[in-house]
Design an enzyme around this catalytic site. Structure first.
Site, PDB file in Angstrom:
ATOM      1  N   HIS A 132       0.833  -1.197   0.000  1.00  0.00           N
ATOM      2  CA  HIS A 132       0.000   0.000   0.000  1.00  0.00           C
ATOM      3  C   HIS A 132       0.876   1.260   0.000  1.00  0.00           C
ATOM      4  CE1 HIS A 132      -3.159   2.722   1.836  1.00  0.00           C
ATOM      5  NE2 HIS A 132      -3.872   2.098   0.930  1.00  0.00           N
ATOM      6  N   ASP A 174      16.804   9.061  -9.173  1.00  0.00           N
ATOM      7  CA  ASP A 174      18.265   9.201  -9.259  1.00  0.00           C
ATOM      8  C   ASP A 174      18.973   8.946  -7.924  1.00  0.00           C
ATOM      9  OD1 ASP A 174      18.015   9.838 -11.900  1.00  0.00           O
ATOM     10  OD2 ASP A 174      18.368  11.991 -11.654  1.00  0.00           O
TER      11      ASP A 174
HETATM   12  C1  LIG Z   1      -7.949   2.903   3.635  1.00  0.00           C
HETATM   13  O1  LIG Z   1      -7.376   3.530   2.548  1.00  0.00           O
HETATM   14  C2  LIG Z   1      -7.543   2.892   1.308  1.00  0.00           C
HETATM   15  C3  LIG Z   1      -6.898   3.724   0.271  1.00  0.00           C
HETATM   16  O2  LIG Z   1      -5.752   4.336   0.714  1.00  0.00           O
HETATM   17  C4  LIG Z   1      -8.991   2.638   1.006  1.00  0.00           C
HETATM   18  O3  LIG Z   1      -9.140   1.943  -0.215  1.00  0.00           O
HETATM   19  C5  LIG Z   1      -9.605   1.863   2.148  1.00  0.00           C
HETATM   20  O4  LIG Z   1     -10.955   1.626   1.907  1.00  0.00           O
HETATM   21  C6  LIG Z   1      -9.403   2.640   3.415  1.00  0.00           C
HETATM   22  N1  LIG Z   1     -10.101   2.130   4.550  1.00  0.00           N
HETATM   23  C7  LIG Z   1      -9.812   1.040   5.254  1.00  0.00           C
HETATM   24  C8  LIG Z   1     -10.595   0.845   6.487  1.00  0.00           C
HETATM   25  O5  LIG Z   1      -8.956   0.279   4.933  1.00  0.00           O
END
Ligand SMILES: *[C@@H]1O[C@H](CO)[C@@H](O)[C@H](O)[C@H]1NC(C)=O
Ligand SMILES: *[C@@H]1O[C@H](CO)[C@@H](O)[C@H](O)[C@H]1NC(C)=O
Ligand SMILES: *[C@@H]1O[C@H](CO)[C@@H](O)[C@H](O)[C@H]1NC(C)=O
Ligand SMILES: *[C@@H]1O[C@H](CO)[C@@H](O)[C@H](O)[C@H]1NC(C)=O
Ligand SMILES: *[C@@H]1O[C@H](CO)[C@@H](O)[C@H](O)[C@H]1NC(C)=O
Ligand SMILES: *[C@@H]1O[C@H](CO)[C@@H](O)[C@H](O)[C@H]1NC(C)=O
Ligand SMILES: *[C@@H]1O[C@H](CO)[C@@H](O)[C@H](O)[C@H]1NC(C)=O
Length: 497
Positions: free
Chosen positions: A204, A211
């Site tokens: 994630h 460079d």
């Molecule tokens: C957390 O962030 C991501 C994108 O950065 C999102 O897709 C996701 O639904 C969010 N929420 C949770 C609880 O993971």
């Protein structure tokens, strides 16, 4: 005849029972007793000192590698002589006018293209997924042009023989996207990292190393919506090879895990170790301003020796705050999100409460609210807000930020604040993780912690934490930030104004 040592031990254990026969013997006894007491005292003192020196025991599940500072790390950190330059960058969704004259950071799309313009040798990108063109998600909208321009730019770099390495998550979110095939056809190396198999998480992280000298880190995905339809925040650091090469080590952890049948190493090879961390940040002049900075990473399994864990970085920044903690995150859950059954995980929640209650720190939490917000988040937000008691000097405030959908309802998964940052009077933290357990235990992410001191000799210089505070205040006091009371009246995260 008992030996002197035995006598001394006996003298300590049963002083009443030892009957010295002469003054000389008594003096000898006393000397022995004193000697032994001195040795024991010294021993206890040393032990106490050592225990006192150790970091406090972890209070949350740390099954993975320990972060151990080594002896050679002095208290002063890595001194650098090159002049790094830090720029905050952000993306403001279209049709989200902010008040005239309000502070702003450099527009992300412009900053990314400018950063790529400086590339001469290599571009390394850590990414969650790619969808830089409208057709990637089957949408025909003029706001995808900036993303398409970015993809073009990357192709031009490849045509100039600049080497490109992309680590991305597998399986991917945007299945129809051909961006990486397009780049690979022109020579980019792409590795898909199956973190699900390795840590039960996803890749994630979102950062670039250009460079081995410049870096970008922030909330934005390699997605055209991140440039025009989603609110994002990040930072670019130019001309800073120490930090860039340190972040490159985190890139390399993904890179080696991106080969087929890769396994997590029990301990990472020495060359993955970091010497820039919470205990020993990089210190230098950024544009003439004394600066401390380091990168954190998650999950712990992807933290080689010396790498500060992302959660520890967040907690350290919170614990150092004396005046205020302002945090802007997409999701806030004091639980796991992706385990079944879910576990309660109040680590960050407790840290905020403790700061507010025990140290009188003013806490403000700005969380995103959009069509896809899970409503089970609100009880946690209301619970945190409920701690607030200004008459007892406990100040905690929670708001949700709603990006109006306007006439952009044709664009799925957009119109949301996706920023993940925190600022205190001491430091800025710019991250990639939502605030729930999984992001610190299984999902990969990185954080940048940076703190600047404006020199009195240079009036007009604004330390980065002050710049970030101004951006937070702008959002907090904007009409799009709504208190939880407004929420209770059923706004459902759809902008009514
Ligand atoms: C957390 O962030 C991501 C994108 O950065 C999102 O897709 C996701 O639904 C969010 N929420 C949770 C609880 O993971
Ligand atoms: C996209 O929309 C524009 C007008 O909004 C139209 O001219 C164009 O043909 C459309 N493109 C595709 C591929 O549908
Ligand atoms: C890139 O490298 C190839 C093969 O090494 C070479 O033929 C080509 O001229 C190079 N192009 C540029 C723009 O340097
Ligand atoms: C980085 O350093 C080079 C020279 O070393 C300089 O020309 C360039 O302007 C610097 N870039 C930034 C953004 O400060
Ligand atoms: C460490 O060394 C190995 C072997 O030389 C190399 O393949 C790897 O890329 C290096 N890793 C880093 C982070 O430098
Ligand atoms: C709250 O803080 C103010 C100023 O710091 C102090 O004067 C006051 O006594 C405090 N009140 C309580 C209830 O602690
Ligand atoms: C969408 O709304 C904005 C103002 O909110 C307006 O400026 C723009 O022209 C609208 N676009 C379309 C295609 O209706």
């Amino acid at each position: 005849r008992t030996k002197p040592l035995q006598k001394a031990v006996v003298a300590i254990v049963w002083p009443c029972c030892v009957q010295p026969h002469s003054t000389q013997e008594r003096a000898q006894h006393e000397l022995q007793v004193l000697g032994i007491l001195a040795v024991l005292g010294l021993g206890a003192g040393t032990l106490f000192y050592l225990l006192w020196q150790l970091p406090p025991p972890p209070t949350w599940g740390q099954e993975h590698l320990e972060e151990v500072p080594t002896r050679s790390w002095g208290p002063l950190g890595q001194e650098v002589t090159e002049s790094c330059q830090l720029v905050l960058v952000e993306s403001i969704p279209q049709d989200l006018p902010s008040a005239a004259g309000s502070p702003s950071a450099q527009p992300l799309a412009q900053a990314w293209l400018q950063l790529l313009d400086t590339a001469q040798e290599s571009v390394h990108v850590a990414s969650y997924y790619w969808s830089l063109t409208g057709p990637d998600i089957g949408v025909n909208d003029s706001s995808s042009q900036l993303g398409e321009a970015l993809l073009q730019k990357l192709q031009q770099l490849l045509d100039r023989n600049i080497s490109m390495a992309v680590a991305t998550s597998d399986p991917t979110l945007a299945r129809e996207s051909t961006d990486l095939e397009v780049l690979a056809a022109r020579g980019a190396q792409v590795r898909r990292v199956h973190l699900g198999r390795l840590t039960r998480g996803v890749l994630h992280s979102k950062f670039w190393v250009v460079d081995g000298r410049h870096v970008y880190v922030g909330s934005a995905n390699m997605d055209w919506r991140s440039l025009t339809q989603v609110k994002e925040l990040g930072a670019i650091i130019y001309n800073c090879s120490h930090l860039a090469q340190d972040l490159e080590k985190t890139f390399q952890t993904y890179w080696v895990l991106g080969v087929p049948h890769a396994v997590l190493p029990k301990t990472w090879p020495r060359n993955f170790s970091s010497h820039i961390n919470r205990f020993q940040p990089l210190r230098g002049l950024f544009d003439g301003v004394p600066t401390m900075a380091y990168f954190s990473a998650s999950p712990p399994a992807l933290c080689p020796r010396g790498r500060t864990r992302d959660l520890d970085a967040l907690l350290a920044v919170m614990e150092a705050a004396q005046e205020f903690i302002y945090a802007s995150v997409m999701d806030y859950f004091p639980t796991t999100r992706f385990t079944h059954p879910a576990r309660y995980w109040p680590v960050l929640d407790n840290a905020l409460r403790a700061a507010a209650f025990s140290r009188g720190v003013h806490v403000r939490l700005l969380v995103s609210c959009w069509l896809n917000t899970d409503p089970t988040m609100f009880p946690y937000l209301r619970s945190l807000q409920a701690l607030s008691n200004p008459s007892a000097n406990v100040s905690v405030d929670v708001k949700v930020f709603i990006v109006p959908v306007g006439n952009h309802s044709n664009i799925p998964f957009s119109r949301v604040s996706h920023s993940k940052f925190m600022v205190t009077e001491e430091a800025a933290y710019i991250g990639t993780s939502n605030w729930s357990e999984d992001y610190f235990s299984s999902t990969s992410g990185v954080g940048l912690v940076v703190s600047q001191r404006a020199p009195s000799t240079q009036p007009g210089v604004t330390p980065v934490q002050e710049q970030l505070r101004q951006l937070f205040e702008r959002d907090w006091s904007s009409r799009y930030a709504v208190g939880l009371d407004g929420q209770a009246q059923g706004q459902d995260c759809v902008w009514q104004g």
